[in-house]
Scaffold this motif. Structure first.
Motif, PDB file in Angstrom:
ATOM      1  N   GLU A 108       0.840  -1.205   0.000  1.00  0.00           N
ATOM      2  CA  GLU A 108       0.000   0.000   0.000  1.00  0.00           C
ATOM      3  C   GLU A 108       0.878   1.259   0.000  1.00  0.00           C
ATOM      4  OE1 GLU A 108      -2.547  -0.341   3.376  1.00  0.00           O
ATOM      5  OE2 GLU A 108      -3.845  -1.842   2.425  1.00  0.00           O
ATOM      6  N   LYS A 109       1.932   1.234   0.804  1.00  0.00           N
ATOM      7  CA  LYS A 109       2.838   2.385   0.873  1.00  0.00           C
ATOM      8  C   LYS A 109       3.490   2.635  -0.484  1.00  0.00           C
ATOM      9  CE  LYS A 109       7.022   3.962   3.199  1.00  0.00           C
ATOM     10  NZ  LYS A 109       8.108   3.562   4.090  1.00  0.00           N
ATOM     11  N   ARG A 110       3.983   1.554  -1.115  1.00  0.00           N
ATOM     12  CA  ARG A 110       4.607   1.706  -2.436  1.00  0.00           C
ATOM     13  C   ARG A 110       3.586   2.201  -3.458  1.00  0.00           C
ATOM     14  NH1 ARG A 110       7.776  -3.797  -2.977  1.00  0.00           N
ATOM     15  NH2 ARG A 110       5.641  -4.376  -2.653  1.00  0.00           N
ATOM     16  N   THR A 111       2.348   1.707  -3.364  1.00  0.00           N
ATOM     17  CA  THR A 111       1.315   2.144  -4.299  1.00  0.00           C
ATOM     18  C   THR A 111       1.043   3.634  -4.134  1.00  0.00           C
ATOM     19  OG1 THR A 111       0.300  -0.054  -4.249  1.00  0.00           O
ATOM     20  CG2 THR A 111      -1.064   1.753  -5.029  1.00  0.00           C
ATOM     21  N   VAL A 112       0.940   4.096  -2.880  1.00  0.00           N
ATOM     22  CA  VAL A 112       0.695   5.523  -2.635  1.00  0.00           C
ATOM     23  C   VAL A 112       1.866   6.346  -3.150  1.00  0.00           C
ATOM     24  CG1 VAL A 112       0.493   7.240  -0.783  1.00  0.00           C
ATOM     25  CG2 VAL A 112      -0.891   5.159  -0.712  1.00  0.00           C
ATOM     26  N   GLU A 113       3.102   5.879  -2.868  1.00  0.00           N
ATOM     27  CA  GLU A 113       4.281   6.606  -3.354  1.00  0.00           C
ATOM     28  C   GLU A 113       4.321   6.635  -4.874  1.00  0.00           C
ATOM     29  OE1 GLU A 113       7.524   4.551  -1.540  1.00  0.00           O
ATOM     30  OE2 GLU A 113       7.276   5.553   0.400  1.00  0.00           O
ATOM     31  N   GLU A 114       3.990   5.514  -5.510  1.00  0.00           N
ATOM     32  CA  GLU A 114       3.993   5.456  -6.976  1.00  0.00           C
ATOM     33  C   GLU A 114       2.918   6.376  -7.549  1.00  0.00           C
ATOM     34  OE1 GLU A 114       5.352   4.300 -10.693  1.00  0.00           O
ATOM     35  OE2 GLU A 114       6.260   4.030  -8.735  1.00  0.00           O
ATOM     36  N   MET A 115       1.758   6.383  -6.884  1.00  0.00           N
ATOM     37  CA  MET A 115       0.692   7.281  -7.352  1.00  0.00           C
ATOM     38  C   MET A 115       1.114   8.740  -7.209  1.00  0.00           C
ATOM     39  SD  MET A 115      -2.655   5.261  -5.890  1.00  0.00           S
ATOM     40  CE  MET A 115      -3.778   6.578  -6.190  1.00  0.00           C
ATOM     41  N   ALA A 116       1.781   9.079  -6.105  1.00  0.00           N
ATOM     42  CA  ALA A 116       2.258  10.450  -5.905  1.00  0.00           C
ATOM     43  C   ALA A 116       3.307  10.795  -6.959  1.00  0.00           C
ATOM     44  CB  ALA A 116       2.828  10.609  -4.498  1.00  0.00           C
ATOM     45  N   ARG A 117       4.218   9.840  -7.236  1.00  0.00           N
ATOM     46  CA  ARG A 117       5.243  10.081  -8.245  1.00  0.00           C
ATOM     47  C   ARG A 117       4.600  10.275  -9.619  1.00  0.00           C
ATOM     48  NH1 ARG A 117       7.704   7.747 -12.124  1.00  0.00           N
ATOM     49  NH2 ARG A 117       6.703   5.738 -11.857  1.00  0.00           N
ATOM     50  N   ILE A 118       3.624   9.420  -9.936  1.00  0.00           N
ATOM     51  CA  ILE A 118       2.948   9.545 -11.242  1.00  0.00           C
ATOM     52  C   ILE A 118       2.200  10.872 -11.316  1.00  0.00           C
ATOM     53  CG2 ILE A 118       1.055   8.607 -12.618  1.00  0.00           C
ATOM     54  CD1 ILE A 118       1.966   5.810 -11.750  1.00  0.00           C
ATOM     55  N   LYS A 119       1.551  11.264 -10.208  1.00  0.00           N
ATOM     56  CA  LYS A 119       0.826  12.537 -10.196  1.00  0.00           C
ATOM     57  C   LYS A 119       1.793  13.699 -10.374  1.00  0.00           C
ATOM     58  CE  LYS A 119      -2.473  15.130  -7.448  1.00  0.00           C
ATOM     59  NZ  LYS A 119      -3.228  15.192  -6.189  1.00  0.00           N
ATOM     60  N   GLN A 120       2.930  13.622  -9.688  1.00  0.00           N
ATOM     61  CA  GLN A 120       3.933  14.677  -9.809  1.00  0.00           C
ATOM     62  C   GLN A 120       4.504  14.700 -11.229  1.00  0.00           C
ATOM     63  OE1 GLN A 120       7.239  14.234  -7.181  1.00  0.00           O
ATOM     64  NE2 GLN A 120       7.926  16.342  -7.430  1.00  0.00           N
ATOM     65  N   ALA A 121       4.780  13.505 -11.776  1.00  0.00           N
ATOM     66  CA  ALA A 121       5.308  13.441 -13.142  1.00  0.00           C
ATOM     67  C   ALA A 121       4.295  13.984 -14.131  1.00  0.00           C
ATOM     68  CB  ALA A 121       5.684  12.000 -13.485  1.00  0.00           C
ATOM     69  N   SER A 122       3.015  13.645 -13.910  1.00  0.00           N
ATOM     70  CA  SER A 122       1.998  14.150 -14.843  1.00  0.00           C
ATOM     71  C   SER A 122       1.848  15.661 -14.702  1.00  0.00           C
ATOM     72  CB  SER A 122       0.662  13.447 -14.616  1.00  0.00           C
ATOM     73  OG  SER A 122       0.117  13.777 -13.354  1.00  0.00           O
ATOM     74  N   ALA A 123       1.940  16.164 -13.458  1.00  0.00           N
ATOM     75  CA  ALA A 123       1.871  17.620 -13.267  1.00  0.00           C
ATOM     76  C   ALA A 123       3.070  18.285 -13.921  1.00  0.00           C
ATOM     77  CB  ALA A 123       1.824  17.958 -11.774  1.00  0.00           C
ATOM     78  N   SER A 124       4.245  17.677 -13.769  1.00  0.00           N
ATOM     79  CA  SER A 124       5.455  18.211 -14.396  1.00  0.00           C
ATOM     80  C   SER A 124       5.321  18.181 -15.919  1.00  0.00           C
ATOM     81  CB  SER A 124       6.662  17.410 -13.936  1.00  0.00           C
ATOM     82  OG  SER A 124       7.817  17.826 -14.618  1.00  0.00           O
ATOM     83  N   ASP A 125       4.823  17.036 -16.423  1.00  0.00           N
ATOM     84  CA  ASP A 125       4.618  16.941 -17.872  1.00  0.00           C
ATOM     85  C   ASP A 125       3.597  17.972 -18.342  1.00  0.00           C
ATOM     86  OD1 ASP A 125       6.405  14.869 -17.990  1.00  0.00           O
ATOM     87  OD2 ASP A 125       4.882  13.274 -18.159  1.00  0.00           O
ATOM     88  N   LEU A 126       2.556  18.153 -17.548  1.00  0.00           N
ATOM     89  CA  LEU A 126       1.526  19.132 -17.903  1.00  0.00           C
ATOM     90  C   LEU A 126       2.110  20.536 -17.903  1.00  0.00           C
ATOM     91  CD1 LEU A 126      -1.506  19.540 -18.497  1.00  0.00           C
ATOM     92  CD2 LEU A 126      -1.840  19.831 -16.045  1.00  0.00           C
ATOM     93  N   ASP A 127       2.936  20.857 -16.890  1.00  0.00           N
ATOM     94  CA  ASP A 127       3.565  22.183 -16.828  1.00  0.00           C
ATOM     95  C   ASP A 127       4.499  22.394 -18.010  1.00  0.00           C
ATOM     96  OD1 ASP A 127       2.211  22.734 -14.514  1.00  0.00           O
ATOM     97  OD2 ASP A 127       3.919  22.312 -13.171  1.00  0.00           O
ATOM     98  N   SER A 128       5.314  21.355 -18.318  1.00  0.00           N
ATOM     99  CA  SER A 128       6.244  21.518 -19.440  1.00  0.00           C
ATOM    100  C   SER A 128       5.491  21.610 -20.765  1.00  0.00           C
ATOM    101  CB  SER A 128       7.255  20.370 -19.471  1.00  0.00           C
ATOM    102  OG  SER A 128       6.614  19.140 -19.748  1.00  0.00           O
ATOM    103  N   GLU A 129       4.415  20.861 -20.893  1.00  0.00           N
ATOM    104  CA  GLU A 129       3.613  20.937 -22.119  1.00  0.00           C
ATOM    105  C   GLU A 129       2.945  22.310 -22.230  1.00  0.00           C
ATOM    106  OE1 GLU A 129       2.121  19.593 -25.719  1.00  0.00           O
ATOM    107  OE2 GLU A 129       3.679  18.756 -24.461  1.00  0.00           O
ATOM    108  N   ALA A 130       2.464  22.811 -21.077  1.00  0.00           N
ATOM    109  CA  ALA A 130       1.847  24.150 -21.088  1.00  0.00           C
ATOM    110  C   ALA A 130       2.888  25.197 -21.454  1.00  0.00           C
ATOM    111  CB  ALA A 130       1.237  24.449 -19.718  1.00  0.00           C
ATOM    112  N   ALA A 131       4.106  25.077 -20.912  1.00  0.00           N
ATOM    113  CA  ALA A 131       5.172  26.037 -21.242  1.00  0.00           C
ATOM    114  C   ALA A 131       5.529  25.931 -22.723  1.00  0.00           C
ATOM    115  CB  ALA A 131       6.404  25.766 -20.372  1.00  0.00           C
ATOM    116  N   ARG A 132       5.596  24.695 -23.236  1.00  0.00           N
ATOM    117  CA  ARG A 132       5.917  24.512 -24.646  1.00  0.00           C
ATOM    118  C   ARG A 132       4.825  25.126 -25.533  1.00  0.00           C
ATOM    119  NH1 ARG A 132       4.651  21.565 -28.800  1.00  0.00           N
ATOM    120  NH2 ARG A 132       3.125  20.302 -27.719  1.00  0.00           N
ATOM    121  N   VAL A 133       3.569  24.864 -25.172  1.00  0.00           N
ATOM    122  CA  VAL A 133       2.450  25.413 -25.964  1.00  0.00           C
ATOM    123  C   VAL A 133       2.449  26.940 -25.873  1.00  0.00           C
ATOM    124  CG1 VAL A 133      -0.070  25.563 -26.050  1.00  0.00           C
ATOM    125  CG2 VAL A 133       1.034  23.336 -25.852  1.00  0.00           C
TER     126      VAL A 133
END
Length: 176
Positions: A108-133
């Motif tokens: 459960e701990k690893r799942t929560v950490e992985e979900m947080a990492r994926i959320k952070q990565a998606s937010a980072s990807d979203l920010d970089s995509e927004a900056a690129r656009v």
């Protein structure tokens, strides 16, 4: 049930019921001699047979008691082993449950950490995509503004305005 009336003449004709105490007529002496002889001569034979039988029965009883004691000891040993095995099985079951709980919590701990990492990565990807656009939109807006300015500039610039623009550009270069 037989009626008594036919028996009464039968008993009356023989003279009644009584005991005969004459030893010669009753063969009591012969019977006493035969019984005494049998006892005297067969005592050793029958006594030996009975003694051997008694000894065999006692040996069988002793053997049965020994086997009973051995079986009771084996039963006690097996029951102790069973109790030990049950205690060991209970410890193994408790350890297994604790291990399963720890694995579940870790998962459960690893799942929560992985979900947080994926959320952070998606937010980072979203920010970089927004900056690129945003950068692409700025470039496109600048390109369109330049094209529009270049398209409208020849009609707006006459000789006098063109001279003034060149003078301003030279002055701004000289001040810099």
């Amino acid at each position: 049930m037989v009626p008594l009336s036919p028996l009464v003449p039968l008993l009356g004709s023989h003279g009644g019921f009584g005991l005969n105490f004459n030893p010669f007529e009753t063969n009591i002496i012969n019977l006493a001699i035969v019984i005494a002889g049998l006892v005297w001569f067969l005592r050793g034979f029958l006594g030996g047979i009975l003694e051997r039988r008694r000894a065999a029965i006692l040996a069988d009883l002793k053997d049965a008691e020994d086997r009973l004691a051995a079986a009771a000891a084996a039963l006690a040993e097996v029951q102790n082993g069973l109790a030990d095995s049950q205690a060991r099985a209970e410890r193994i079951r408790a350890d297994g449950q604790a291990r399963a709980q720890a694995i579940r919590l870790e998962s459960e701990k690893r799942t929560v950490e992985e979900m947080a990492r994926i959320k952070q990565a998606s937010a980072s990807d979203l920010d970089s995509e927004a900056a690129r656009v945003t950068a692409q939109l700025r470039r496109e807006a600048a390109r369109l503004a330049i094209e529009k300015a270049l398209a409208t500039l020849p009609g707006r610039l006459n000789d006098e305005a063109q001279t003034r623009l060149i003078d301003q550009s030279i002055q701004s270069l000289g001040n810099a």
